[in-house]
Design an enzyme around this catalytic site. Structure first.
Site, PDB file in Angstrom:
ATOM      1  N   ASP A   1      70.817  13.169  39.440  1.00 20.80           N
ATOM      2  CA  ASP A   1      71.114  13.418  37.899  1.00 20.80           C
ATOM      3  C   ASP A   1      72.236  12.329  37.478  1.00 20.80           C
ATOM      4  OD1 ASP A   1      69.694  15.665  37.646  1.00 20.80           O
ATOM      5  OD2 ASP A   1      71.319  17.162  38.316  1.00 20.80           O
TER       6      ASP A   1
HETATM    7  N1  URA Z   1      70.444  18.947  42.534  1.00 24.47           N
HETATM    8  C1  URA Z   1      70.778  18.941  41.163  1.00 24.47           C
HETATM    9  O1  URA Z   1      71.135  19.772  40.601  1.00 24.47           O
HETATM   10  N2  URA Z   1      71.305  17.558  40.971  1.00 24.47           N
HETATM   11  C2  URA Z   1      71.113  16.466  41.584  1.00 24.47           C
HETATM   12  O2  URA Z   1      71.463  15.406  41.223  1.00 24.47           O
HETATM   13  C3  URA Z   1      70.560  16.673  42.742  1.00 24.47           C
HETATM   14  C4  URA Z   1      70.046  17.808  43.250  1.00 24.47           C
END
Ligand code: URA
Length: 243
Positions: free
Chosen positions: A104
């Site tokens: 993310d």
């Molecule tokens: N899970 C998440 O919620 N965000 C990420 O960036 C990676 C795994």
């Protein structure tokens, strides 16, 4: 078949302009014959190329690890946000790397960048189940049963049930999470399902490959042959399937 100047530039032997100059000097030899045209096409599997007398191991695929900083999108391009590709040097941007898998925008840690499509596909295919380890901090209090719920396969919002996963609380508001698949916002949604809210998330490992802690956020390096072989083995593909 690819242009010889493109392949040699990709291998870091110089810019396209510098490779053209090497060709002009007669320094590039293809299968024993001096190359006269930088646009000559070569087959990396079969052709033998030397530059200034040094025989090369030809290749067209490249795989890097990056310590992704928060604030960058795991995408090749975006109209509004900065992407991880913008952290690459000009030389490395020319390789056509893209992120294999996502973190993310507000997440950080280990991100694989490659120009090897089949490898990226294998690494991210849900059925391959390559483990990923995350360090998280969270607000709120997780239910006492959270570890058992993760181990059993937790139901997250939207009605999905995750594969079994591991939650290990390491300090108040801190934990390590291992998942064996890659769903959208997976860790955040799993923690939310147990009563918490993730405030920090860093990926520490993908399969056998740990984040090189010597890399500062925003830094990256090419994988070693050993790292690449181990990662390819973890997702069930042979080292020689692509080069
Ligand atoms: N899970 C998440 O919620 N965000 C990420 O960036 C990676 C795994």
């Amino acid at each position: 078949m690819e242009r010889v100047d493109k392949i040699l530039a990709g291998m870091g032997l110089g810019s396209r302009k510098e490779i053209k100059a090497l060709v002009k000097q007669g320094a590039v030899v293809i299968n024993g014959v001096i190359c006269k045209d930088p646009g000559d096409k070569i087959d990396v599997e079969r052709d033998e190329v030397s530059v200034s007398g040094r025989m090369l191991r030809l290749r067209t695929t490249y795989t890097f690890m990056m310590h992704k900083p928060a604030g960058y999108l795991s995408a090749s391009r975006d109209d509004r946000d900065v992407t991880v590709i913008e952290l690459l040097s000009e030389e490395h941007r020319r390789l056509g790397l893209f992120p294999a898998g996502r973190l993310d925008k507000d997440s950080e840690g280990l991100l694989i960048l490659t120009n090897d499509g089949p490898f990226a596909h294998a690494l991210t295919a849900p059925r391959r189940h390559v483990d990923k380890l995350y360090e998280i901090r969270y607000d709120g209090v997780l239910r006492e049963s959270a570890e058992a719920e993760f181990a059993a396969g937790i139901a997250i919002d939207g009605g999905e049930t995750c594969l079994e996963a591991e939650l290990c609380r390491t300090a108040p508001g801190e934990a390590l999470v291992t998942v064996h698949e890659g769903r959208y916002h997976q860790v955040k949604r799993m923690i939310a399902a147990c009563g918490g809210e993730v405030t920090y998330l860093k990926r520490l490992r993908i399969g056998p490959l740990p984040l090189d802690e010597g890399l500062l956020p925003g830094e990256y390096r090419e994988l070693t042959d050993g790292e690449l072989s181990a990662l390819r083995a973890a997702c069930g593909i042979d080292r020689e399937e692509s080069r």
